[in-house]
Design an enzyme around this catalytic site. Sequence first.
Site, PDB file in Angstrom:
ATOM      1  N   LYS A  40      -2.491  -2.682  -3.856  1.00 34.99           N
ATOM      2  CA  LYS A  40      -2.762  -4.089  -3.998  1.00 34.99           C
ATOM      3  C   LYS A  40      -2.967  -4.949  -2.708  1.00 34.99           C
ATOM      4  CE  LYS A  40       0.695  -3.605  -7.674  1.00 34.99           C
ATOM      5  NZ  LYS A  40      -0.491  -3.419  -9.025  1.00 34.99           N
ATOM      6  N   CYS A  41      -3.406  -4.497  -1.591  1.00 34.74           N
ATOM      7  CA  CYS A  41      -3.525  -5.016  -0.393  1.00 34.74           C
ATOM      8  C   CYS A  41      -5.126  -5.803  -0.445  1.00 34.74           C
ATOM      9  CB  CYS A  41      -3.642  -4.204   0.717  1.00 34.74           C
ATOM     10  SG  CYS A  41      -4.261  -5.028   2.288  1.00 34.74           S
ATOM     11  N   GLY A  42      -5.338  -7.010   0.193  1.00 37.43           N
ATOM     12  CA  GLY A  42      -6.654  -7.418   0.382  1.00 37.43           C
ATOM     13  C   GLY A  42      -7.696  -6.552   0.916  1.00 37.43           C
ATOM     14  N   LEU A  43      -7.432  -5.539   1.545  1.00 33.79           N
ATOM     15  CA  LEU A  43      -8.175  -4.349   2.261  1.00 33.79           C
ATOM     16  C   LEU A  43      -8.447  -3.366   1.601  1.00 33.79           C
ATOM     17  CD1 LEU A  43      -6.348  -4.692   5.726  1.00 33.79           C
ATOM     18  CD2 LEU A  43      -8.482  -5.858   5.192  1.00 33.79           C
ATOM     19  N   THR A  44      -7.822  -3.081   0.387  1.00 31.48           N
ATOM     20  CA  THR A  44      -7.759  -2.241  -0.509  1.00 31.48           C
ATOM     21  C   THR A  44      -9.225  -1.664  -1.083  1.00 31.48           C
ATOM     22  OG1 THR A  44      -5.429  -2.515  -1.131  1.00 31.48           O
ATOM     23  CG2 THR A  44      -6.981  -1.018  -2.586  1.00 31.48           C
TER      24      THR A  44
END
Length: 170
Positions: A40-44
């Site tokens: 659920k990360c912006g970098l995912t």
Amino acid sequence: MAEDAPKSIYDFTVKDIRGNDVSLSEYSGKVLLIVNVASKCGLTQSNYKELNVLYEKYKNQGFEILAFPCNQFAGQEPGTNEQIQEVVCTAFKAEFPIFDKIEVNGKNAAPLYKFLKSEKGGYFGDAIKWNFTKFLVNKEGKVVERYAPTTSPLKIEERRDTFVEIPGST
């Protein structure tokens, strides 16, 4: 240095996402990219997409990606191992091995991550700063590079001399 201190990542046994023991010596002779991941990360999205590209391109040339889910950064990997596997395999189509959810920092940090950090500290000390910190490990099990979470996995391809037999380079 203690006599029994780990000398390479091959000295570690970890658990896969189903809870089975996996000796990292199984990967002896391969180049590894070890990554702490989160769903659920912006970098995912970008990281999984590019990791898949790298994996597809080099998996038959002795390259492996080992992904370790971690929930220590803003609670961005809250699920159970089963939920994580479902998301990673379905949403992100990852084919590389996903391991047991671990901690990468603090007193409960996984021994593998203590070793990785001791081999290649970051700019701000050894602590892992965020999801998708990447460690490049050579065929001898030694850490050769550490990449920031924001480093594009495809940028690591610049080091492909580490993991691809380039004709005439032997």
